[in-house]
Design a protein around this motif. Structure first.
Motif, mmCIF file in Angstrom:
data_model
loop_
_atom_site.group_PDB
_atom_site.id
_atom_site.type_symbol
_atom_site.label_atom_id
_atom_site.label_comp_id
_atom_site.label_asym_id
_atom_site.label_seq_id
_atom_site.Cartn_x
_atom_site.Cartn_y
_atom_site.Cartn_z
ATOM 1 N N ASP A 71 -54.236 11.958 84.065
ATOM 2 C CA ASP A 71 -54.672 13.349 84.177
ATOM 3 C C ASP A 71 -54.405 13.888 85.578
ATOM 4 O O ASP A 71 -54.022 15.051 85.737
ATOM 5 C CB ASP A 71 -56.160 13.471 83.846
ATOM 6 C CG ASP A 71 -56.444 13.233 82.366
ATOM 7 O OD1 ASP A 71 -55.502 13.371 81.559
ATOM 8 O OD2 ASP A 71 -57.594 12.913 82.032
ATOM 9 N N ASP A 72 -54.605 13.042 86.600
ATOM 10 C CA ASP A 72 -54.331 13.466 87.971
ATOM 11 C C ASP A 72 -52.844 13.764 88.152
ATOM 12 O O ASP A 72 -52.470 14.762 88.772
ATOM 13 C CB ASP A 72 -54.760 12.387 88.974
ATOM 14 C CG ASP A 72 -56.275 12.190 89.016
ATOM 15 O OD1 ASP A 72 -56.996 13.101 88.552
ATOM 16 O OD2 ASP A 72 -56.708 11.136 89.506
ATOM 17 N N LEU A 73 -52.001 12.893 87.612
ATOM 18 C CA LEU A 73 -50.560 13.108 87.718
ATOM 19 C C LEU A 73 -50.144 14.357 86.965
ATOM 20 O O LEU A 73 -49.286 15.113 87.426
ATOM 21 C CB LEU A 73 -49.796 11.886 87.194
ATOM 22 C CG LEU A 73 -49.935 10.612 88.024
ATOM 23 C CD1 LEU A 73 -49.227 9.448 87.343
ATOM 24 C CD2 LEU A 73 -49.379 10.822 89.418
ATOM 25 N N LYS A 74 -50.772 14.586 85.830
ATOM 26 C CA LYS A 74 -50.465 15.779 85.046
ATOM 27 C C LYS A 74 -50.858 17.034 85.824
ATOM 28 O O LYS A 74 -50.110 18.014 85.864
ATOM 29 C CB LYS A 74 -51.196 15.744 83.702
ATOM 30 C CG LYS A 74 -50.851 16.882 82.786
ATOM 31 C CD LYS A 74 -51.556 16.755 81.457
ATOM 32 C CE LYS A 74 -51.233 17.948 80.565
ATOM 33 N NZ LYS A 74 -51.954 17.895 79.304
ATOM 34 N N ALA A 75 -52.009 16.988 86.481
ATOM 35 C CA ALA A 75 -52.468 18.138 87.273
ATOM 36 C C ALA A 75 -51.518 18.391 88.442
ATOM 37 O O ALA A 75 -51.184 19.543 88.741
ATOM 38 C CB ALA A 75 -53.887 17.892 87.780
ATOM 39 N N LYS A 79 -49.260 21.748 89.113
ATOM 40 C CA LYS A 79 -49.278 22.495 90.373
ATOM 41 C C LYS A 79 -47.863 22.649 90.930
ATOM 42 O O LYS A 79 -47.494 23.723 91.414
ATOM 43 C CB LYS A 79 -50.175 21.800 91.396
ATOM 44 C CG LYS A 79 -51.654 21.932 91.087
ATOM 45 C CD LYS A 79 -52.499 21.200 92.095
ATOM 46 C CE LYS A 79 -53.974 21.284 91.733
ATOM 47 N NZ LYS A 79 -54.822 20.547 92.663
ATOM 48 N N LEU A 80 -47.083 21.571 90.875
ATOM 49 C CA LEU A 80 -45.706 21.639 91.351
ATOM 50 C C LEU A 80 -44.877 22.618 90.516
ATOM 51 O O LEU A 80 -44.035 23.336 91.050
ATOM 52 C CB LEU A 80 -45.057 20.251 91.331
ATOM 53 C CG LEU A 80 -45.524 19.289 92.408
ATOM 54 C CD1 LEU A 80 -44.917 17.910 92.184
ATOM 55 C CD2 LEU A 80 -45.159 19.799 93.782
ATOM 56 N N GLU A 81 -45.145 22.647 89.225
ATOM 57 C CA GLU A 81 -44.432 23.584 88.351
ATOM 58 C C GLU A 81 -44.753 25.027 88.723
ATOM 59 O O GLU A 81 -43.862 25.876 88.785
ATOM 60 C CB GLU A 81 -44.811 23.311 86.898
ATOM 61 C CG GLU A 81 -43.997 24.095 85.894
ATOM 62 C CD GLU A 81 -44.335 23.722 84.460
ATOM 63 O OE1 GLU A 81 -44.147 24.571 83.592
ATOM 64 O OE2 GLU A 81 -44.783 22.572 84.219
#
Length: 169
Positions: A71-75, A79-81
């Protein structure tokens, strides 16, 4: 938990209570009390312990270093997107602004030449013998001379700019 962590880290570093006490400028009994849970170090000493044992304060306090969850990586990816989208929008806005600036520059040069043609510009036929017109004539002549020499280069650069900044489909 702090007491057990101090003791475990001290032993892992191969230090005796006396050696750790010397590094921290405290007596050996203080180290013993910390490891037995009879007292706790204050914030300054806790920082000194973490430096002496070369370990983060959070580890001494019992917090484990959490691995980034999916979930952290997805968040982070989201944000990068968003940041990439904002950068793309800025780039598009700049390109659009440059495009219209080049179009405006072309129009200004064309209007300038048209004005010179329509007004039958006395570019080289000005009577500089008349004292009232001498200064104005010299200034106008300088502006026209500069415009006639520089405008073609500006026009070509603006046309190239239009082609380079046009919206690509």
């Amino acid at each position: 938990m702090l007491s057990e962590n101090i003791k475990a880290m001290r032993k892992a570093k191969g230090l005796s209570q006396e050696e750790l006490a010397v590094k921290l400028n405290v007596v050996r009994q203080t180290i013993s009390k910390w490891e037995q849970g009879l007292s706790v170090p204050d914030a300054d000493l806790l920082l000194a312990i973490s430096e002496a044992l070369e370990t983060p304060v959070s580890t001494l306090l019992g917090e484990t270093a959490a691995q980034p969850a999916a979930d952290d990586l997805k968040a982070i990816c989201e944000k990068l997107e968003v940041i990439n989208l904002q950068l793309a929008q800025r780039k598009t806005a700049r390109r659009k602004m440059l495009f219209w600036l080049c179009v405006l520059l072309c129009a200004a040069v064309i209007v300038g030449f048209a004005a010179l043609v329509v007004l039958h510009s006395p570019y080289l036929g000005w009577d500089y013998g008349d004292p009232e017109l001498a200064i104005a004539g010299t200034a106008l002549h300088a502006v026209e001379w500069l415009f006639v020499r520089i405008a073609p280069a500006i026009l070509i650069a603006a046309i190239v700019g239009i082609f380079l900044t046009r919206k690509r489909g």
